[in-house]
Enzyme design. Structure first.
Site, short mmCIF file in Angstrom:
data_model
loop_
_atom_site.label_atom_id
_atom_site.label_comp_id
_atom_site.label_asym_id
_atom_site.label_seq_id
_atom_site.Cartn_x
_atom_site.Cartn_y
_atom_site.Cartn_z
N ALA A 33 9.75 -0.30 4.88
CA ALA A 33 9.78 0.71 3.83
C ALA A 33 8.59 1.66 3.88
O ALA A 33 8.51 2.59 3.09
CB ALA A 33 9.81 0.02 2.46
N PRO B 271 9.87 -4.08 -0.78
CA PRO B 271 10.95 -3.86 0.19
C PRO B 271 10.43 -3.84 1.63
O PRO B 271 9.29 -3.41 1.87
CB PRO B 271 11.55 -2.51 -0.22
CG PRO B 271 10.64 -1.91 -1.19
CD PRO B 271 9.73 -2.97 -1.73
N LEU C 278 5.57 0.57 3.24
CA LEU C 278 4.69 0.05 2.19
C LEU C 278 3.81 -1.10 2.70
O LEU C 278 3.09 -1.72 1.91
CB LEU C 278 5.53 -0.43 0.99
CG LEU C 278 6.39 0.65 0.33
CD1 LEU C 278 7.32 0.03 -0.71
CD2 LEU C 278 5.51 1.71 -0.33
N ALA C 279 3.89 -1.39 3.99
CA ALA C 279 3.07 -2.43 4.62
C ALA C 279 3.32 -3.82 4.03
O ALA C 279 2.40 -4.64 3.95
CB ALA C 279 1.57 -2.09 4.55
N GLY C 280 4.56 -4.09 3.62
CA GLY C 280 4.88 -5.40 3.03
C GLY C 280 4.55 -6.56 3.95
O GLY C 280 3.92 -7.54 3.54
N LYS D 40 0.85 -1.21 0.00
CA LYS D 40 0.00 0.00 0.00
C LYS D 40 0.87 1.24 0.00
O LYS D 40 2.04 1.21 0.42
CB LYS D 40 -0.95 0.02 1.20
CG LYS D 40 -0.29 0.08 2.58
CD LYS D 40 0.02 1.47 3.10
CE LYS D 40 0.80 1.43 4.40
NZ LYS D 40 1.54 2.61 4.75
N ASP E 139 -1.93 -1.97 10.12
CA ASP E 139 -2.14 -1.85 8.67
C ASP E 139 -2.77 -3.10 8.07
O ASP E 139 -3.13 -3.11 6.89
CB ASP E 139 -0.81 -1.60 7.95
CG ASP E 139 -0.33 -0.17 8.09
OD1 ASP E 139 -1.16 0.71 8.39
OD2 ASP E 139 0.88 0.06 7.88
O1 C5P Z 1 0.15 -1.90 15.06
P1 C5P Z 1 1.60 -2.00 14.73
O2 C5P Z 1 2.27 -3.17 15.38
O3 C5P Z 1 1.86 -1.92 13.26
O4 C5P Z 1 2.27 -0.68 15.34
C1 C5P Z 1 3.65 -0.56 15.56
C2 C5P Z 1 3.90 0.61 16.51
O5 C5P Z 1 3.58 1.85 15.86
C3 C5P Z 1 3.06 0.61 17.76
O6 C5P Z 1 3.66 -0.12 18.78
C4 C5P Z 1 2.98 2.08 18.12
O7 C5P Z 1 4.16 2.49 18.77
C5 C5P Z 1 2.97 2.76 16.77
N1 C5P Z 1 1.61 3.08 16.30
C6 C5P Z 1 0.93 4.17 16.85
N2 C5P Z 1 -0.32 4.47 16.37
C7 C5P Z 1 -0.89 3.75 15.38
C8 C5P Z 1 -0.21 2.66 14.80
C9 C5P Z 1 1.05 2.35 15.29
O8 C5P Z 1 1.44 4.84 17.75
N3 C5P Z 1 -2.09 4.11 14.94
#
Ligand code: C5P
Length: 290
Positions: A95, A92, A97-99, A8, A134
């Site tokens: 990145a 990648p 890009l939510a791979g 994405k 994501d």
């Molecule tokens: O949900 P995910 O594991 O992808 O998020 C990684 C980190 O990014 C979270 O631990 C948090 O620190 C931060 N994050 C955030 N707010 C969001 C998504 C992610 O603060 N809406």
């Protein structure tokens, strides 16, 4: 079962507030792209499912996001069994890009079919939220407004046909660290989210492109930011209608209405960067639902 795990890009990324649970409330216009990993999902050969990929440094066991998603599916549905996931990595990593999220989402779609569970797209996306913020968008794909942590999704009209050039400079950004540098009250420049939504509704590609923005660009280290800016400038110079950083970076993308201009940008950026891709908008994964 073989399937594509599409990456994405963020047409917009805005951070509205920091929450008590450590996450942030977001407002993002997300668009899937045809740049994708290729996954093969099969019943596990051993007692526990494995993840294999052509990148040696990716985790292979239950730390791989694809296996985290498989476990979330089994736990929520009580069906599916252990699966092996073979990933041909094209997107990648680290990145913006939510791979990894795309791989997780593809595993959920595969398990939904293989197990015969037949969950609705929304229920599948809800399970995806357990694997990462994501993942729900990657389950549904297409074009959507993402709010809350990223899990509250409203489908939007598709991005008009265009070419997308993506360039990932050779450094990675820690998403939690970048969030840590954001002071929501001090954000001076924000994307015109409502304007982008209106432009999508009008089928106005140029209107979308000129309103794109990502608030993370403001909190990048100055040296990194200079590199992001120079890639954006190069894309615009080649004829992009607009350019922005995706997610927490460092990938930068440009939208083009001309194939020739997009190819020119691809060639020029490849002089300096290894990870440069030409792709297009990706379709919604469940078109009947949109
Ligand atoms: O949900 P995910 O594991 O992808 O998020 C990684 C980190 O990014 C979270 O631990 C948090 O620190 C931060 N994050 C955030 N707010 C969001 C998504 C992610 O603060 N809406």
């Amino acid at each position: 079962m073989e399937l594509d795990a599409r990456a994405k890009i963020n047409l917009t990324l805005d951070i509205l507030r920091r929450r008590e649970d450590g996450y942030h409330d977001m407002q993002m216009v997300m668009q899937s792209v045809t740049l994708a990993d290729r996954l093969t999902v099969t019943p596990a050969r051993g007692a526990e499912g494995q993840a294999a990929s052509d990148l040696r440094f990716l985790p292979t066991g239950n730390k791989n996001l694809a296996q985290v998603a498989a476990a979330a599916f089994r736990e929520a549905v009580g069906l599916g069994g252990e699966v092996d996931v073979d990933i041909q990595k094209r997107v990648p990593v680290c990145a913006g890009l939510a791979g990894g999220s795309a791989d997780a989402a593809a595993v959920l779609r595969a398990m939904n079919r293989l197990s015969g569970a037949g969950l609705s797209p929304d229920r599948l996306a809800e399970i995806g939220a357990r694997a990462g913020s994501d993942v729900p968008f990657c389950v549904l794909g297409g074009t959507a407004l993402a709010e809350g942590r990223g899990e509250r999704l409203t489908p939007l009209p598709p991005l008009p046909p265009c070419r997308i050039v993506i360039c990932k400079p050779p450094f990675s950004v820690s998403t939690p660290q970048l969030f840590g540098r954001v002071n929501v009250r001090k954000i001076v420049r924000r994307p015109d989210t409502a304007g982008v939504v209106a432009a999508l509704e009008a089928g106005d590609l140029a209107g979308v492109a000129r309103r794109m923005y990502n608030v993370f660009e403001d909190v990048m280290e100055p040296r990194r930011y200079a590199e992001i800016s120079s890639i954006k400038a190069e894309l615009i110079d080649c004829g992009a209608l607009g350019a922005s950083m995706s997610g927490s970076g460092p990938s930068v993308f440009g939208l083009f209405d001309s194939e020739a201009a997009a190819r020119e940008a691809l060639a020029r950026l490849r002089d300096s960067y290894r990870d440069v891709f030409l792709c297009g908008p990706g379709p919604a994964e469940f078109p009947a639902e949109v």
